[in-house]
Design a protein around this motif. Sequence first.
Motif, PDB file in Angstrom:
ATOM      1  N   SER A 185      47.404  41.699  38.792  1.00  0.00           N
ATOM      2  CA  SER A 185      46.558  40.524  38.988  1.00  0.00           C
ATOM      3  C   SER A 185      47.063  39.699  40.169  1.00  0.00           C
ATOM      4  O   SER A 185      48.197  39.225  40.166  1.00  0.00           O
ATOM      5  CB  SER A 185      46.564  39.674  37.716  1.00  0.00           C
ATOM      6  N   ALA A 186      46.206  39.511  41.168  1.00  0.00           N
ATOM      7  CA  ALA A 186      46.594  38.723  42.340  1.00  0.00           C
ATOM      8  C   ALA A 186      46.821  37.260  41.989  1.00  0.00           C
ATOM      9  O   ALA A 186      47.535  36.550  42.694  1.00  0.00           O
ATOM     10  CB  ALA A 186      45.512  38.839  43.415  1.00  0.00           C
ATOM     11  N   TYR A 187      46.227  36.800  40.895  1.00  0.00           N
ATOM     12  CA  TYR A 187      46.333  35.393  40.531  1.00  0.00           C
ATOM     13  C   TYR A 187      47.715  35.019  40.008  1.00  0.00           C
ATOM     14  O   TYR A 187      48.194  33.916  40.248  1.00  0.00           O
ATOM     15  CB  TYR A 187      45.298  35.035  39.462  1.00  0.00           C
TER      16      TYR A 187
ATOM     17  N   LEU B 141      36.687  40.293  41.135  1.00  0.00           N
ATOM     18  CA  LEU B 141      38.086  40.690  41.277  1.00  0.00           C
ATOM     19  C   LEU B 141      38.691  40.953  39.902  1.00  0.00           C
ATOM     20  O   LEU B 141      38.515  40.156  38.973  1.00  0.00           O
ATOM     21  CB  LEU B 141      38.868  39.562  41.974  1.00  0.00           C
ATOM     22  N   ALA B 142      39.400  42.071  39.774  1.00  0.00           N
ATOM     23  CA  ALA B 142      40.087  42.406  38.528  1.00  0.00           C
ATOM     24  C   ALA B 142      41.385  41.605  38.436  1.00  0.00           C
ATOM     25  O   ALA B 142      42.257  41.728  39.300  1.00  0.00           O
ATOM     26  CB  ALA B 142      40.381  43.908  38.469  1.00  0.00           C
ATOM     27  N   VAL B 143      41.492  40.775  37.410  1.00  0.00           N
ATOM     28  CA  VAL B 143      42.668  39.910  37.234  1.00  0.00           C
ATOM     29  C   VAL B 143      43.090  39.915  35.760  1.00  0.00           C
ATOM     30  O   VAL B 143      42.381  40.433  34.905  1.00  0.00           O
ATOM     31  CB  VAL B 143      42.373  38.457  37.682  1.00  0.00           C
ATOM     32  N   SER B 144      44.234  39.303  35.497  1.00  0.00           N
ATOM     33  CA  SER B 144      44.680  39.207  34.108  1.00  0.00           C
ATOM     34  C   SER B 144      43.712  38.335  33.320  1.00  0.00           C
ATOM     35  O   SER B 144      43.153  37.357  33.832  1.00  0.00           O
ATOM     36  CB  SER B 144      46.085  38.613  34.045  1.00  0.00           C
TER      37      SER B 144
ATOM     38  N   ARG C  72      37.776  50.206  41.560  1.00  0.00           N
ATOM     39  CA  ARG C  72      38.093  49.786  42.923  1.00  0.00           C
ATOM     40  C   ARG C  72      39.461  49.116  43.022  1.00  0.00           C
ATOM     41  O   ARG C  72      40.238  49.374  43.945  1.00  0.00           O
ATOM     42  CB  ARG C  72      37.013  48.813  43.422  1.00  0.00           C
ATOM     43  N   ASP C  73      39.765  48.237  42.067  1.00  0.00           N
ATOM     44  CA  ASP C  73      40.976  47.415  42.156  1.00  0.00           C
ATOM     45  C   ASP C  73      42.193  48.031  41.484  1.00  0.00           C
ATOM     46  O   ASP C  73      43.302  47.509  41.613  1.00  0.00           O
ATOM     47  CB  ASP C  73      40.715  46.031  41.538  1.00  0.00           C
ATOM     48  N   GLY C  74      42.014  49.123  40.753  1.00  0.00           N
ATOM     49  CA  GLY C  74      43.129  49.721  40.039  1.00  0.00           C
ATOM     50  C   GLY C  74      43.807  50.847  40.805  1.00  0.00           C
ATOM     51  O   GLY C  74      43.353  51.293  41.858  1.00  0.00           O
TER      52      GLY C  74
ATOM     53  N   PRO D  61      45.442  29.628  41.805  1.00  0.00           N
ATOM     54  CA  PRO D  61      46.253  30.703  41.234  1.00  0.00           C
ATOM     55  C   PRO D  61      47.726  30.319  41.167  1.00  0.00           C
ATOM     56  O   PRO D  61      48.237  29.615  42.050  1.00  0.00           O
ATOM     57  CB  PRO D  61      46.037  31.865  42.216  1.00  0.00           C
ATOM     58  N   ALA D  62      48.391  30.778  40.114  1.00  0.00           N
ATOM     59  CA  ALA D  62      49.835  30.531  39.993  1.00  0.00           C
ATOM     60  C   ALA D  62      50.599  31.175  41.145  1.00  0.00           C
ATOM     61  O   ALA D  62      51.650  30.678  41.564  1.00  0.00           O
ATOM     62  CB  ALA D  62      50.333  31.072  38.654  1.00  0.00           C
TER      63      ALA D  62
END
Length: 216
Positions: free
Chosen positions: A107-109, A157-160, A88-90, A177-178
């Motif tokens: 990554s949204a973060y 959510l797919a993140v680093s 979904r997120d890729g 998140p940064a």
Amino acid sequence: MSSVRTRSGPRAAVTALVAALALGVAGCVPPDETGTPPPPTDGGNAAQQLGQLTVATAGSMKGYSREHFPHWRNTGKNCDVRDSILQRDGKDVKLSGCNVVGGRWESAYDGRSATDPSDVDIDHMVPLANAWRSGADEWDDAKRGDFANDTTRPQLLAVSASSNRAKGDQDPSQWKPANRSYWCQYAKDWVTVKHHWRLTVTSAEKAALTDMLEGC
């Protein structure tokens, strides 16, 4: 394009209405829960939902174990919810059967990119341990499993991997998140999840979320 002979009058109107309803039902397609991200929540609605959450001190971690939140559930032959969220997120996702074996993720973060699925973590927006301290300790494992695999709310959510591990089980008063441009969405998603699952917030958590929502 085909032509249709029309009739006028009440009986024709009723006939047309029935036909339209039948077509609508026939054309319905069940939504794919993991095919698209959950719809966004606007800042005003999130602030209203935040005001409805119960403020309480964080509960005890006594008895906590990730095994009380069974995940990831199967979503096909040899694949699971993790694969579904990666897909979904890729972008440009490559599959082997329904297993995700390649693609591109941002990554949204923290804005980090990855092309290897093993470098991507699936984050629980509201961490499992935080949920435990917020009321999930009173649920049974079946409900905790529903929470841990929730693809309907913005809970997964797919993140680093690095950002997910830096976050740990901390709430927004302890970790953000940064990527500051994501703070508004992060706060809205956090509130959406806690509101749906009727989890509590601490006073510090609520204050941090309020500040983040004011920036929306």
